[in-house]
Design a protein around this motif. Sequence first.
Motif, mmCIF file in Angstrom:
data_model
loop_
_atom_site.group_PDB
_atom_site.id
_atom_site.type_symbol
_atom_site.label_atom_id
_atom_site.label_comp_id
_atom_site.label_asym_id
_atom_site.label_seq_id
_atom_site.Cartn_x
_atom_site.Cartn_y
_atom_site.Cartn_z
ATOM 1 N N GLY A 76 32.615 31.028 33.543
ATOM 2 C CA GLY A 76 33.025 30.577 35.378
ATOM 3 C C GLY A 76 34.097 31.327 35.676
ATOM 4 O O GLY A 76 34.574 32.260 35.193
ATOM 5 N N SER A 77 34.878 30.557 37.760
ATOM 6 C CA SER A 77 35.704 31.274 37.229
ATOM 7 C C SER A 77 37.049 29.878 37.169
ATOM 8 O O SER A 77 36.414 29.067 38.016
ATOM 9 C CB SER A 77 35.881 31.637 39.047
ATOM 10 N N VAL A 78 38.160 30.323 37.524
ATOM 11 C CA VAL A 78 38.895 28.846 37.646
ATOM 12 C C VAL A 78 40.049 29.346 37.365
ATOM 13 O O VAL A 78 40.744 31.094 37.152
ATOM 14 C CB VAL A 78 39.035 28.220 36.274
ATOM 15 N N GLN A 79 41.093 28.826 37.964
ATOM 16 C CA GLN A 79 42.520 29.032 38.788
ATOM 17 C C GLN A 79 43.175 29.141 37.446
ATOM 18 O O GLN A 79 43.109 28.288 36.212
ATOM 19 C CB GLN A 79 43.664 28.096 39.307
ATOM 20 N N PRO A 84 45.418 34.544 33.498
ATOM 21 C CA PRO A 84 44.469 35.880 33.788
ATOM 22 C C PRO A 84 44.225 36.471 32.667
ATOM 23 O O PRO A 84 43.097 37.205 32.727
ATOM 24 C CB PRO A 84 45.271 36.092 34.739
ATOM 25 N N THR A 99 40.985 36.345 30.868
ATOM 26 C CA THR A 99 39.581 37.344 31.798
ATOM 27 C C THR A 99 39.104 37.967 30.919
ATOM 28 O O THR A 99 39.606 38.718 30.513
ATOM 29 C CB THR A 99 39.978 37.633 32.913
ATOM 30 N N GLN A 151 30.292 34.994 31.682
ATOM 31 C CA GLN A 151 31.993 35.384 32.200
ATOM 32 C C GLN A 151 32.462 34.367 31.750
ATOM 33 O O GLN A 151 31.909 33.538 32.477
ATOM 34 C CB GLN A 151 31.606 36.232 33.503
ATOM 35 N N VAL A 152 33.983 34.579 31.977
ATOM 36 C CA VAL A 152 35.501 33.829 32.826
ATOM 37 C C VAL A 152 35.735 34.523 32.896
ATOM 38 O O VAL A 152 36.499 36.134 32.931
ATOM 39 C CB VAL A 152 35.762 33.237 31.308
ATOM 40 N N THR A 153 36.774 33.626 34.051
ATOM 41 C CA THR A 153 37.794 34.377 35.447
ATOM 42 C C THR A 153 38.845 34.062 35.616
ATOM 43 O O THR A 153 38.228 32.686 36.403
ATOM 44 C CB THR A 153 36.757 35.020 36.730
ATOM 45 N N VAL A 154 40.267 34.126 35.754
ATOM 46 C CA VAL A 154 40.995 33.245 35.791
ATOM 47 C C VAL A 154 41.821 34.024 36.166
ATOM 48 O O VAL A 154 42.585 34.841 36.288
ATOM 49 C CB VAL A 154 41.143 32.700 34.370
ATOM 50 N N SER A 155 42.032 33.038 38.101
ATOM 51 C CA SER A 155 42.509 34.148 38.751
ATOM 52 C C SER A 155 42.994 32.846 39.804
ATOM 53 O O SER A 155 42.280 31.989 40.060
ATOM 54 C CB SER A 155 41.767 35.056 39.652
ATOM 55 N N SER A 156 44.091 33.180 40.393
ATOM 56 C CA SER A 156 44.079 32.142 41.754
ATOM 57 C C SER A 156 43.943 32.814 43.188
ATOM 58 O O SER A 156 43.969 32.031 44.122
ATOM 59 C CB SER A 156 45.884 32.368 41.913
#
Length: 126
Positions: free
Chosen positions: A10-13, A88, A91, A121-126
């Motif tokens: 997933g998406s995470v900060q 990040p 990702t 998918q792994v997304t690391v973004s602010s």
Amino acid sequence: QLQLVESGGGSVQPGGSLRLSCAASGFTLDYYGIGWFRQAPGKEREGVSFISRYGGSTNYADSVKGRFTISRDNAKNTVYLQMNSLKPEDTAIYYCAAVRGNGLGYRFREYEYDYWGQGTQVTVSS
């Protein structure tokens, strides 16, 4: 049909956590070491973590040591990758793979692995 299925992406900060799961169907994971790999856009796939059949041996890429923890629950036929302090640069698409054979898989040699999942998918973004 023999399958590995990843979940938990997933998406995470940045600084956040995710736990990936790798579940097997059609075969038991008891006989297999499990590796986690990842592929970032424009980069080659790289090994992230490995756990032996009964969990007695693990290995981690330098980039994730101290942040990621691999574990397994053979009763649930599942292997986990706990990812903390995500950055990040983490990702990527994360894949799990199964390897059968003593001493194989520890050094993330892809040709040693017998089965692969489709990735999550792994997304690391602010």
